[in-house]
Scaffold this motif. Structure first.
Motif, PDB file in Angstrom:
ATOM      1  N   ARG A 133      -6.731  -6.801  -1.962  1.00  0.00           N
ATOM      2  CA  ARG A 133      -5.472  -7.366  -2.449  1.00  0.00           C
ATOM      3  C   ARG A 133      -4.928  -8.426  -1.487  1.00  0.00           C
ATOM      4  O   ARG A 133      -4.421  -9.468  -1.914  1.00  0.00           O
ATOM      5  CB  ARG A 133      -4.449  -6.251  -2.661  1.00  0.00           C
ATOM      6  N   GLU A 187      -6.696  -2.390  -0.066  1.00  0.00           N
ATOM      7  CA  GLU A 187      -5.653  -3.226   0.500  1.00  0.00           C
ATOM      8  C   GLU A 187      -6.220  -4.534   1.030  1.00  0.00           C
ATOM      9  O   GLU A 187      -5.610  -5.601   0.887  1.00  0.00           O
ATOM     10  CB  GLU A 187      -4.930  -2.479   1.622  1.00  0.00           C
ATOM     11  N   CYS A 203      -4.194   8.707   3.428  1.00  0.00           N
ATOM     12  CA  CYS A 203      -5.602   9.016   3.155  1.00  0.00           C
ATOM     13  C   CYS A 203      -6.526   8.086   3.937  1.00  0.00           C
ATOM     14  O   CYS A 203      -7.545   8.517   4.484  1.00  0.00           O
ATOM     15  CB  CYS A 203      -5.892   8.918   1.661  1.00  0.00           C
ATOM     16  N   MET A 233       0.856  -1.196   0.000  1.00  0.00           N
ATOM     17  CA  MET A 233       0.000   0.000   0.000  1.00  0.00           C
ATOM     18  C   MET A 233       0.887   1.239   0.000  1.00  0.00           C
ATOM     19  O   MET A 233       1.743   1.400   0.858  1.00  0.00           O
ATOM     20  CB  MET A 233      -0.909  -0.009   1.231  1.00  0.00           C
ATOM     21  N   GLY A 234       0.675   2.113  -0.968  1.00  0.00           N
ATOM     22  CA  GLY A 234       1.498   3.296  -1.077  1.00  0.00           C
ATOM     23  C   GLY A 234       1.318   4.211   0.115  1.00  0.00           C
ATOM     24  O   GLY A 234       0.285   4.202   0.792  1.00  0.00           O
ATOM     25  N   ILE A 235       2.335   5.043   0.345  1.00  0.00           N
ATOM     26  CA  ILE A 235       2.302   5.926   1.504  1.00  0.00           C
ATOM     27  C   ILE A 235       1.148   6.915   1.412  1.00  0.00           C
ATOM     28  O   ILE A 235       0.498   7.227   2.416  1.00  0.00           O
ATOM     29  CB  ILE A 235       3.664   6.655   1.649  1.00  0.00           C
ATOM     30  N   VAL A 236       0.840   7.429   0.204  1.00  0.00           N
ATOM     31  CA  VAL A 236      -0.244   8.395   0.048  1.00  0.00           C
ATOM     32  C   VAL A 236      -1.582   7.741   0.358  1.00  0.00           C
ATOM     33  O   VAL A 236      -2.423   8.294   1.074  1.00  0.00           O
ATOM     34  CB  VAL A 236      -0.236   8.980  -1.375  1.00  0.00           C
ATOM     35  N   ARG A 237      -1.765   6.522  -0.173  1.00  0.00           N
ATOM     36  CA  ARG A 237      -3.019   5.815   0.103  1.00  0.00           C
ATOM     37  C   ARG A 237      -3.162   5.513   1.589  1.00  0.00           C
ATOM     38  O   ARG A 237      -4.247   5.613   2.157  1.00  0.00           O
ATOM     39  CB  ARG A 237      -3.074   4.518  -0.697  1.00  0.00           C
ATOM     40  N   ARG A 238      -2.070   5.162   2.223  1.00  0.00           N
ATOM     41  CA  ARG A 238      -2.140   4.833   3.651  1.00  0.00           C
ATOM     42  C   ARG A 238      -2.501   6.078   4.482  1.00  0.00           C
ATOM     43  O   ARG A 238      -3.307   6.010   5.405  1.00  0.00           O
ATOM     44  CB  ARG A 238      -0.808   4.254   4.113  1.00  0.00           C
TER      45      ARG A 238
END
Length: 471
Positions: free
Chosen positions: A431, A428, A8, A1-6
Protein backbone atom coordinates in the motif's frame (compact mmCIF):
# COMPACT_ATOMS: atom_id res chain seq x y z
CA UNK A 1 -2.36 -0.35 9.19
CA UNK A 2 -4.84 -1.59 11.75
CA UNK A 3 -3.72 -2.25 15.29
CA UNK A 4 -4.49 -6.00 15.03
CA UNK A 5 -2.50 -6.35 11.82
CA UNK A 6 0.40 -4.42 13.32
CA UNK A 7 0.48 -6.64 16.43
CA UNK A 8 0.39 -9.79 14.27
CA UNK A 9 3.20 -8.46 12.11
CA UNK A 10 5.28 -7.65 15.18
CA UNK A 11 4.74 -11.14 16.60
CA UNK A 12 5.70 -12.76 13.29
CA UNK A 13 8.85 -10.68 13.07
CA UNK A 14 9.77 -11.48 16.69
CA UNK A 15 9.30 -15.20 16.03
CA UNK A 16 11.52 -14.99 12.96
CA UNK A 17 14.24 -13.12 14.85
CA UNK A 18 14.05 -15.68 17.66
CA UNK A 19 14.52 -18.41 15.07
CA UNK A 20 17.56 -16.61 13.68
CA UNK A 21 19.05 -16.39 17.19
CA UNK A 22 18.49 -20.09 17.82
CA UNK A 23 20.06 -20.93 14.50
CA UNK A 24 23.28 -19.00 15.08
CA UNK A 25 23.79 -19.08 18.88
CA UNK A 26 25.96 -21.98 20.17
CA UNK A 27 23.74 -24.97 21.00
CA UNK A 28 26.50 -27.33 22.15
CA UNK A 29 29.62 -26.91 24.28
CA UNK A 30 31.82 -29.81 23.20
CA UNK A 31 33.16 -32.50 25.53
CA UNK A 32 34.30 -30.14 28.29
CA UNK A 33 31.75 -27.34 28.65
CA UNK A 34 28.21 -27.37 30.00
CA UNK A 35 25.76 -27.20 27.09
CA UNK A 36 23.45 -24.16 27.19
CA UNK A 37 20.14 -24.89 28.89
CA UNK A 38 20.78 -28.55 29.77
CA UNK A 39 20.78 -28.02 33.55
CA UNK A 40 17.39 -26.29 33.28
CA UNK A 41 16.18 -29.02 30.95
CA UNK A 42 17.06 -31.65 33.54
CA UNK A 43 15.21 -29.65 36.21
CA UNK A 44 12.11 -29.82 34.02
CA UNK A 45 12.65 -33.51 33.36
CA UNK A 46 13.00 -34.41 37.04
CA UNK A 47 9.73 -32.65 37.85
CA UNK A 48 8.07 -34.39 34.91
CA UNK A 49 9.31 -37.81 36.07
CA UNK A 50 7.93 -37.14 39.53
CA UNK A 51 4.65 -36.27 37.83
CA UNK A 52 4.39 -39.52 35.86
CA UNK A 53 6.31 -38.79 32.64
CA UNK A 54 7.90 -42.25 32.81
CA UNK A 55 4.54 -43.97 32.77
CA UNK A 56 3.46 -41.78 29.85
CA UNK A 57 6.60 -42.74 27.91
CA UNK A 58 6.00 -46.43 28.64
CA UNK A 59 2.64 -46.15 26.94
CA UNK A 60 4.40 -44.89 23.80
CA UNK A 61 7.10 -47.57 23.41
CA UNK A 62 8.27 -50.65 25.34
CA UNK A 63 11.36 -49.08 26.95
CA UNK A 64 9.88 -45.61 27.46
CA UNK A 65 9.87 -45.65 31.28
CA UNK A 66 13.35 -47.12 31.40
CA UNK A 67 14.89 -44.64 28.94
CA UNK A 68 13.28 -41.62 30.61
CA UNK A 69 14.98 -42.49 33.91
CA UNK A 70 18.24 -43.93 32.55
CA UNK A 71 19.01 -40.99 30.29
CA UNK A 72 18.14 -38.53 33.04
CA UNK A 73 20.64 -40.24 35.32
CA UNK A 74 23.33 -40.46 32.62
CA UNK A 75 22.96 -36.78 31.72
CA UNK A 76 23.37 -35.95 35.42
CA UNK A 77 26.58 -37.98 35.45
CA UNK A 78 27.82 -36.13 32.39
CA UNK A 79 27.24 -32.74 34.02
CA UNK A 80 28.89 -33.93 37.23
CA UNK A 81 32.02 -35.10 35.42
CA UNK A 82 32.43 -31.58 34.09
CA UNK A 83 32.70 -30.23 37.63
CA UNK A 84 35.51 -30.47 40.19
CA UNK A 85 35.31 -33.57 42.38
CA UNK A 86 34.13 -31.58 45.40
CA UNK A 87 31.11 -30.11 43.60
CA UNK A 88 29.39 -33.23 42.34
CA UNK A 89 27.12 -34.03 45.28
CA UNK A 90 23.91 -32.92 43.57
CA UNK A 91 24.64 -34.86 40.39
CA UNK A 92 25.65 -37.94 42.39
CA UNK A 93 22.41 -37.81 44.37
CA UNK A 94 20.30 -37.58 41.21
CA UNK A 95 22.23 -40.30 39.39
CA UNK A 96 21.76 -42.63 42.37
CA UNK A 97 18.04 -41.83 42.38
CA UNK A 98 17.78 -42.77 38.70
CA UNK A 99 19.78 -45.98 39.23
CA UNK A 100 17.53 -47.00 42.11
CA UNK A 101 14.53 -46.53 39.84
CA UNK A 102 16.06 -48.79 37.16
CA UNK A 103 16.74 -51.49 39.74
CA UNK A 104 13.25 -51.24 41.26
CA UNK A 105 10.40 -53.61 40.38
CA UNK A 106 8.99 -50.92 38.06
CA UNK A 107 12.34 -50.76 36.24
CA UNK A 108 12.65 -54.52 35.72
CA UNK A 109 8.96 -55.26 35.09
CA UNK A 110 9.06 -55.27 31.24
CA UNK A 111 12.06 -57.62 31.14
CA UNK A 112 12.48 -61.39 31.53
CA UNK A 113 14.41 -62.49 34.64
CA UNK A 114 14.92 -65.91 33.06
CA UNK A 115 17.25 -64.63 30.32
CA UNK A 116 21.04 -64.80 30.49
CA UNK A 117 22.07 -62.43 31.90
CA UNK A 118 18.96 -61.84 34.00
CA UNK A 119 16.44 -59.37 32.53
CA UNK A 120 18.24 -59.41 29.18
CA UNK A 121 21.22 -57.57 27.79
CA UNK A 122 19.31 -54.32 27.18
CA UNK A 123 18.48 -53.85 30.86
CA UNK A 124 21.86 -55.14 32.03
CA UNK A 125 23.94 -52.99 29.68
CA UNK A 126 22.29 -49.63 30.28
CA UNK A 127 21.94 -50.21 34.03
CA UNK A 128 25.57 -51.24 34.37
CA UNK A 129 26.72 -48.20 32.38
CA UNK A 130 24.87 -45.96 34.83
CA UNK A 131 26.38 -47.89 37.77
CA UNK A 132 29.81 -47.10 36.39
CA UNK A 133 28.82 -43.46 35.99
CA UNK A 134 27.81 -43.28 39.65
CA UNK A 135 31.24 -44.62 40.63
CA UNK A 136 33.01 -42.23 38.26
CA UNK A 137 31.48 -39.28 40.12
CA UNK A 138 33.12 -40.41 43.37
CA UNK A 139 36.80 -39.99 44.30
CA UNK A 140 38.54 -43.32 43.79
CA UNK A 141 39.51 -43.70 47.43
CA UNK A 142 36.05 -42.81 48.76
CA UNK A 143 33.72 -44.87 46.60
CA UNK A 144 30.83 -46.64 48.26
CA UNK A 145 31.97 -50.27 48.78
CA UNK A 146 28.49 -51.66 48.15
CA UNK A 147 28.25 -49.80 44.84
CA UNK A 148 31.68 -51.06 43.82
CA UNK A 149 30.68 -54.62 44.68
CA UNK A 150 27.40 -54.37 42.74
CA UNK A 151 29.17 -52.98 39.67
CA UNK A 152 31.80 -55.73 39.84
CA UNK A 153 29.17 -58.45 40.27
CA UNK A 154 27.00 -57.22 37.40
CA UNK A 155 30.01 -56.81 35.11
CA UNK A 156 31.10 -60.38 35.87
CA UNK A 157 27.63 -61.67 34.97
CA UNK A 158 27.65 -59.76 31.69
CA UNK A 159 31.16 -60.93 30.85
CA UNK A 160 30.29 -64.55 31.62
CA UNK A 161 27.22 -64.38 29.38
CA UNK A 162 29.28 -63.13 26.46
CA UNK A 163 32.01 -65.72 27.07
CA UNK A 164 29.45 -68.54 27.03
CA UNK A 165 27.63 -67.32 23.92
CA UNK A 166 28.24 -68.44 20.36
CA UNK A 167 27.15 -65.03 19.09
CA UNK A 168 28.33 -61.53 20.02
CA UNK A 169 24.72 -60.40 20.30
CA UNK A 170 22.81 -61.48 23.39
CA UNK A 171 19.03 -61.41 23.70
CA UNK A 172 17.23 -58.35 25.02
CA UNK A 173 13.90 -60.17 24.98
CA UNK A 174 13.29 -63.88 24.55
CA UNK A 175 14.06 -64.77 20.94
CA UNK A 176 15.04 -61.20 19.98
CA UNK A 177 18.47 -59.59 19.74
CA UNK A 178 19.65 -56.16 18.62
CA UNK A 179 23.41 -55.43 18.31
CA UNK A 180 23.01 -51.99 19.88
CA UNK A 181 22.11 -53.52 23.25
CA UNK A 182 25.22 -55.69 23.34
CA UNK A 183 27.36 -52.71 22.33
CA UNK A 184 26.22 -50.79 25.41
CA UNK A 185 26.91 -53.81 27.62
CA UNK A 186 30.42 -54.34 26.25
CA UNK A 187 31.16 -50.64 26.73
CA UNK A 188 30.19 -51.11 30.39
CA UNK A 189 32.86 -53.85 30.67
CA UNK A 190 35.44 -51.45 29.28
CA UNK A 191 34.25 -48.89 31.83
CA UNK A 192 34.69 -51.47 34.58
CA UNK A 193 38.30 -52.03 33.54
CA UNK A 194 38.91 -48.28 33.43
CA UNK A 195 37.46 -47.61 36.86
CA UNK A 196 38.69 -50.78 38.58
CA UNK A 197 41.93 -51.83 36.85
CA UNK A 198 43.38 -55.13 37.97
CA UNK A 199 45.50 -55.04 41.10
CA UNK A 200 45.17 -51.36 41.99
CA UNK A 201 42.72 -48.73 43.11
CA UNK A 202 41.56 -46.68 40.12
CA UNK A 203 42.64 -43.02 40.06
CA UNK A 204 40.23 -40.15 40.43
CA UNK A 205 38.23 -39.83 37.19
CA UNK A 206 39.95 -36.59 36.19
CA UNK A 207 42.69 -37.39 33.73
CA UNK A 208 45.30 -34.64 33.96
CA UNK A 209 46.44 -34.61 30.34
CA UNK A 210 43.34 -35.80 28.54
CA UNK A 211 41.30 -33.51 26.31
CA UNK A 212 38.11 -34.50 28.20
CA UNK A 213 38.73 -33.67 31.87
CA UNK A 214 36.35 -35.54 34.12
CA UNK A 215 36.24 -38.76 32.12
CA UNK A 216 37.32 -41.92 33.98
CA UNK A 217 40.98 -42.85 33.80
CA UNK A 218 42.08 -45.81 31.70
CA UNK A 219 45.44 -46.25 33.41
CA UNK A 220 46.32 -49.77 34.55
CA UNK A 221 49.34 -50.99 36.51
CA UNK A 222 52.30 -52.06 34.33
CA UNK A 223 51.86 -55.63 33.12
CA UNK A 224 48.28 -55.91 34.37
CA UNK A 225 45.74 -57.23 31.89
CA UNK A 226 42.28 -55.65 32.15
CA UNK A 227 39.82 -58.19 33.49
CA UNK A 228 37.52 -58.18 30.47
CA UNK A 229 40.13 -57.62 27.75
CA UNK A 230 39.66 -61.11 26.33
CA UNK A 231 35.87 -60.84 26.39
CA UNK A 232 35.99 -57.52 24.53
CA UNK A 233 38.50 -58.82 21.95
CA UNK A 234 36.37 -61.91 21.20
CA UNK A 235 33.27 -59.74 20.94
CA UNK A 236 34.93 -57.47 18.40
CA UNK A 237 36.06 -60.46 16.33
CA UNK A 238 32.52 -61.80 16.29
CA UNK A 239 31.10 -58.40 15.33
CA UNK A 240 33.50 -57.99 12.39
CA UNK A 241 32.39 -61.37 11.06
CA UNK A 242 28.70 -60.42 11.17
CA UNK A 243 28.48 -56.91 9.70
CA UNK A 244 25.52 -55.90 7.56
CA UNK A 245 26.64 -56.79 4.00
CA UNK A 246 24.81 -53.83 2.44
CA UNK A 247 26.44 -51.13 4.54
CA UNK A 248 29.41 -52.65 6.36
CA UNK A 249 27.86 -51.50 9.66
CA UNK A 250 26.49 -53.42 12.62
CA UNK A 251 23.03 -54.61 11.59
CA UNK A 252 19.86 -53.34 13.22
CA UNK A 253 18.52 -56.76 14.20
CA UNK A 254 20.09 -60.23 14.13
CA UNK A 255 19.23 -63.89 14.45
CA UNK A 256 19.43 -64.49 18.22
CA UNK A 257 20.95 -67.95 17.79
CA UNK A 258 23.71 -67.18 15.29
CA UNK A 259 24.05 -63.39 15.27
CA UNK A 260 23.60 -63.34 11.50
CA UNK A 261 22.20 -60.03 10.19
CA UNK A 262 18.40 -60.09 9.97
CA UNK A 263 17.75 -56.42 9.13
CA UNK A 264 19.76 -53.71 7.41
CA UNK A 265 21.53 -51.13 9.55
CA UNK A 266 19.13 -48.41 10.71
CA UNK A 267 19.76 -45.03 12.26
CA UNK A 268 17.76 -45.53 15.46
CA UNK A 269 20.27 -48.19 16.54
CA UNK A 270 23.32 -46.86 14.69
CA UNK A 271 23.15 -43.48 16.40
CA UNK A 272 23.42 -45.23 19.80
CA UNK A 273 26.05 -47.71 18.60
CA UNK A 274 28.28 -44.86 17.41
CA UNK A 275 27.93 -43.19 20.83
CA UNK A 276 29.24 -46.28 22.69
CA UNK A 277 31.55 -47.98 20.21
CA UNK A 278 34.22 -45.30 20.66
CA UNK A 279 34.70 -46.55 24.23
CA UNK A 280 35.06 -50.16 23.04
CA UNK A 281 37.55 -49.77 20.18
CA UNK A 282 38.31 -46.19 19.01
CA UNK A 283 39.86 -47.20 15.66
CA UNK A 284 37.01 -49.53 14.68
CA UNK A 285 34.54 -46.93 15.93
CA UNK A 286 36.02 -44.19 13.72
CA UNK A 287 35.69 -46.34 10.59
CA UNK A 288 32.12 -47.26 11.51
CA UNK A 289 31.21 -43.64 12.27
CA UNK A 290 32.50 -42.34 8.92
CA UNK A 291 30.49 -45.00 7.08
CA UNK A 292 27.40 -44.20 9.12
CA UNK A 293 27.77 -40.48 8.48
CA UNK A 294 28.22 -41.04 4.76
CA UNK A 295 25.19 -43.32 4.40
CA UNK A 296 22.70 -41.75 6.82
CA UNK A 297 23.29 -38.01 7.28
CA UNK A 298 21.35 -35.98 4.72
CA UNK A 299 20.04 -32.48 4.04
CA UNK A 300 16.40 -32.84 2.95
CA UNK A 301 15.29 -29.97 0.70
CA UNK A 302 18.64 -28.35 1.43
CA UNK A 303 17.41 -27.22 4.85
CA UNK A 304 19.99 -28.33 7.37
CA UNK A 305 21.45 -31.70 8.38
CA UNK A 306 19.19 -34.54 9.47
CA UNK A 307 19.47 -38.31 9.75
CA UNK A 308 17.64 -40.81 7.57
CA UNK A 309 16.29 -43.92 9.25
CA UNK A 310 17.46 -46.12 6.39
CA UNK A 311 20.75 -45.88 4.47
CA UNK A 312 20.92 -43.85 1.28
CA UNK A 313 19.16 -45.72 -1.50
CA UNK A 314 17.03 -47.82 0.87
CA UNK A 315 13.46 -47.14 1.99
CA UNK A 316 11.42 -48.65 4.76
CA UNK A 317 8.64 -47.97 7.25
CA UNK A 318 8.92 -46.18 10.57
CA UNK A 319 8.17 -47.84 13.89
CA UNK A 320 7.88 -46.98 17.58
CA UNK A 321 11.63 -46.40 17.83
CA UNK A 322 12.10 -44.19 14.78
CA UNK A 323 8.78 -42.38 14.98
CA UNK A 324 7.05 -41.13 11.82
CA UNK A 325 9.48 -40.65 8.93
CA UNK A 326 9.27 -37.30 7.14
CA UNK A 327 11.20 -37.45 3.85
CA UNK A 328 12.80 -40.56 5.29
CA UNK A 329 14.17 -38.67 8.33
CA UNK A 330 13.91 -39.99 11.89
CA UNK A 331 13.73 -37.18 14.45
CA UNK A 332 14.79 -39.49 17.28
CA UNK A 333 17.85 -40.72 15.38
CA UNK A 334 18.74 -37.15 14.46
CA UNK A 335 18.74 -36.16 18.13
CA UNK A 336 20.89 -39.11 19.22
CA UNK A 337 23.32 -38.63 16.32
CA UNK A 338 24.21 -35.28 17.88
CA UNK A 339 25.75 -37.23 20.78
CA UNK A 340 27.47 -39.70 18.47
CA UNK A 341 29.04 -36.84 16.51
CA UNK A 342 30.22 -35.09 19.66
CA UNK A 343 31.74 -38.32 21.00
CA UNK A 344 33.67 -38.63 17.74
CA UNK A 345 34.95 -35.05 17.89
CA UNK A 346 32.75 -34.06 14.94
CA UNK A 347 31.95 -30.62 16.34
CA UNK A 348 30.72 -29.30 12.99
CA UNK A 349 27.95 -31.90 12.68
CA UNK A 350 27.10 -31.87 16.39
CA UNK A 351 26.79 -28.08 16.41
CA UNK A 352 24.68 -28.04 13.25
CA UNK A 353 22.31 -30.69 14.60
CA UNK A 354 22.08 -28.79 17.88
CA UNK A 355 21.21 -25.51 16.16
CA UNK A 356 18.71 -27.19 13.84
CA UNK A 357 17.08 -28.87 16.84
CA UNK A 358 16.86 -25.57 18.72
CA UNK A 359 15.12 -24.05 15.70
CA UNK A 360 12.54 -26.75 14.96
CA UNK A 361 12.26 -28.22 18.47
CA UNK A 362 10.31 -25.21 19.79
CA UNK A 363 12.08 -24.89 23.16
CA UNK A 364 10.26 -23.00 25.90
CA UNK A 365 12.43 -21.32 28.54
CA UNK A 366 11.71 -20.15 32.05
CA UNK A 367 14.27 -18.91 34.60
CA UNK A 368 14.55 -22.44 36.03
CA UNK A 369 13.48 -24.85 33.27
CA UNK A 370 13.72 -25.56 29.58
CA UNK A 371 11.50 -27.95 27.66
CA UNK A 372 11.26 -28.82 23.97
CA UNK A 373 8.11 -29.33 21.91
CA UNK A 374 6.27 -27.32 24.60
CA UNK A 375 7.05 -30.12 27.08
CA UNK A 376 4.56 -32.61 25.65
CA UNK A 377 7.20 -35.37 25.27
CA UNK A 378 9.61 -35.33 28.25
CA UNK A 379 11.39 -38.50 27.12
CA UNK A 380 12.47 -36.51 24.06
CA UNK A 381 14.07 -33.99 26.41
CA UNK A 382 15.89 -36.88 28.08
CA UNK A 383 17.39 -38.02 24.78
CA UNK A 384 18.40 -34.48 23.83
CA UNK A 385 19.99 -33.63 27.18
CA UNK A 386 21.92 -36.91 27.11
CA UNK A 387 23.09 -36.22 23.55
CA UNK A 388 24.23 -32.66 24.21
CA UNK A 389 26.40 -33.82 27.11
CA UNK A 390 28.09 -36.65 25.17
CA UNK A 391 31.77 -37.48 25.32
CA UNK A 392 33.80 -40.69 25.74
CA UNK A 393 34.08 -42.08 29.25
CA UNK A 394 36.89 -44.56 28.60
CA UNK A 395 38.75 -43.52 25.45
CA UNK A 396 40.47 -40.20 24.90
CA UNK A 397 38.50 -37.65 22.90
CA UNK A 398 39.16 -38.50 19.22
CA UNK A 399 40.62 -36.02 16.77
CA UNK A 400 37.98 -34.32 14.60
CA UNK A 401 37.14 -36.19 11.39
CA UNK A 402 36.99 -34.32 8.07
CA UNK A 403 34.01 -31.99 8.23
CA UNK A 404 31.04 -32.60 5.95
CA UNK A 405 28.85 -29.71 7.15
CA UNK A 406 29.72 -26.55 5.20
CA UNK A 407 29.80 -23.06 6.66
CA UNK A 408 26.87 -21.94 4.50
CA UNK A 409 24.41 -24.62 5.65
CA UNK A 410 22.39 -22.02 7.61
CA UNK A 411 21.89 -19.63 4.69
CA UNK A 412 18.70 -21.21 3.21
CA UNK A 413 17.12 -21.32 6.66
CA UNK A 414 18.16 -17.75 7.46
CA UNK A 415 16.69 -16.56 4.16
CA UNK A 416 13.44 -18.38 4.91
CA UNK A 417 13.27 -16.83 8.40
CA UNK A 418 13.89 -13.33 7.06
CA UNK A 419 11.12 -13.86 4.51
CA UNK A 420 8.74 -15.00 7.24
CA UNK A 421 9.65 -11.96 9.31
CA UNK A 422 8.80 -9.66 6.41
CA UNK A 423 5.49 -11.31 5.49
CA UNK A 424 3.48 -9.52 8.16
CA UNK A 425 4.57 -6.15 6.81
CA UNK A 426 4.04 -7.01 3.14
CA UNK A 427 0.46 -5.64 2.76
CA UNK A 428 1.47 -2.31 4.29
CA UNK A 429 4.59 -2.15 2.12
CA UNK A 430 2.47 -2.75 -0.99
CA UNK A 431 0.00 0.00 0.00
CA UNK A 432 2.81 2.43 0.78
CA UNK A 433 4.43 1.76 -2.58
CA UNK A 434 1.12 2.36 -4.37
CA UNK A 435 0.61 5.71 -2.59
CA UNK A 436 4.11 6.83 -3.45
CA UNK A 437 3.58 5.92 -7.10
CA UNK A 438 0.40 8.02 -7.25
CA UNK A 439 2.19 11.02 -5.78
CA UNK A 440 4.89 10.86 -8.43
CA UNK A 441 2.44 10.66 -11.40
CA UNK A 442 2.28 13.99 -13.54
CA UNK A 443 -1.19 15.75 -13.91
CA UNK A 444 -3.16 15.04 -17.10
CA UNK A 445 -5.42 17.40 -19.25
CA UNK A 446 -8.46 18.96 -17.52
CA UNK A 447 -11.87 19.76 -19.16
CA UNK A 448 -12.47 23.56 -19.50
CA UNK A 449 -8.80 24.45 -20.02
CA UNK A 450 -8.25 28.23 -20.80
CA UNK A 451 -5.99 27.36 -23.72
CA UNK A 452 -8.99 27.55 -26.13
CA UNK A 453 -12.38 29.23 -26.22
CA UNK A 454 -15.18 27.13 -25.02
CA UNK A 455 -18.82 27.82 -25.73
CA UNK A 456 -20.42 29.69 -22.88
CA UNK A 457 -17.05 30.28 -21.23
CA UNK A 458 -17.05 33.71 -19.54
CA UNK A 459 -13.46 34.03 -20.60
CA UNK A 460 -14.52 34.54 -24.31
CA UNK A 461 -13.96 37.91 -26.06
CA UNK A 462 -17.53 39.26 -25.64
CA UNK A 463 -17.61 38.57 -21.98
CA UNK A 464 -14.25 40.20 -21.72
CA UNK A 465 -15.59 43.49 -23.13
CA UNK A 466 -14.19 43.13 -26.63
CA UNK A 467 -16.06 44.00 -29.81
CA UNK A 468 -18.04 41.12 -31.05
CA UNK A 469 -19.10 40.47 -34.64
CA UNK A 470 -21.70 42.92 -36.16
CA UNK A 471 -25.09 41.55 -36.90
Amino acid sequence: MGIVRRVCALLLTAAALLGVARLVAPATAGPDGEPPGVARQLAFLRAALDDGAGEDAQAQFPEGWFFAHALYGLARVELGLRKPAGRRAGELREARWALARLESPAGTAPFDPGLTPAYGIFWQGWTNWLRGGVLALQPADRRDPAEVARFTEASAAIGAAFDASGTPYLAAYRGQAWPVDSTVAVASLRLHDALLPSGALPPDPLRPAAPSPGAPSTEVPPGALPRFAGTVARWLDGVRQRLDPRTGLLPHRVDPATGAPAEVARATSQSVIQRFLVDVDPAFARAQYLTFRDRFVASPLGLGPAVREYPDGTAGPGDVDSGPLLLGVSLSATVVTLGAAQSQGDAALAGALGNYGDLVGLPVDTPTTRRYAFGVLPVGDAFLAWSKTARPWVADQPDPPPATVRWWWRLPLLAALLLVGALGWLPELIRSAARAARRRRPPGPVTGDSRGPVAGDSRGPVAAGGAGPLP
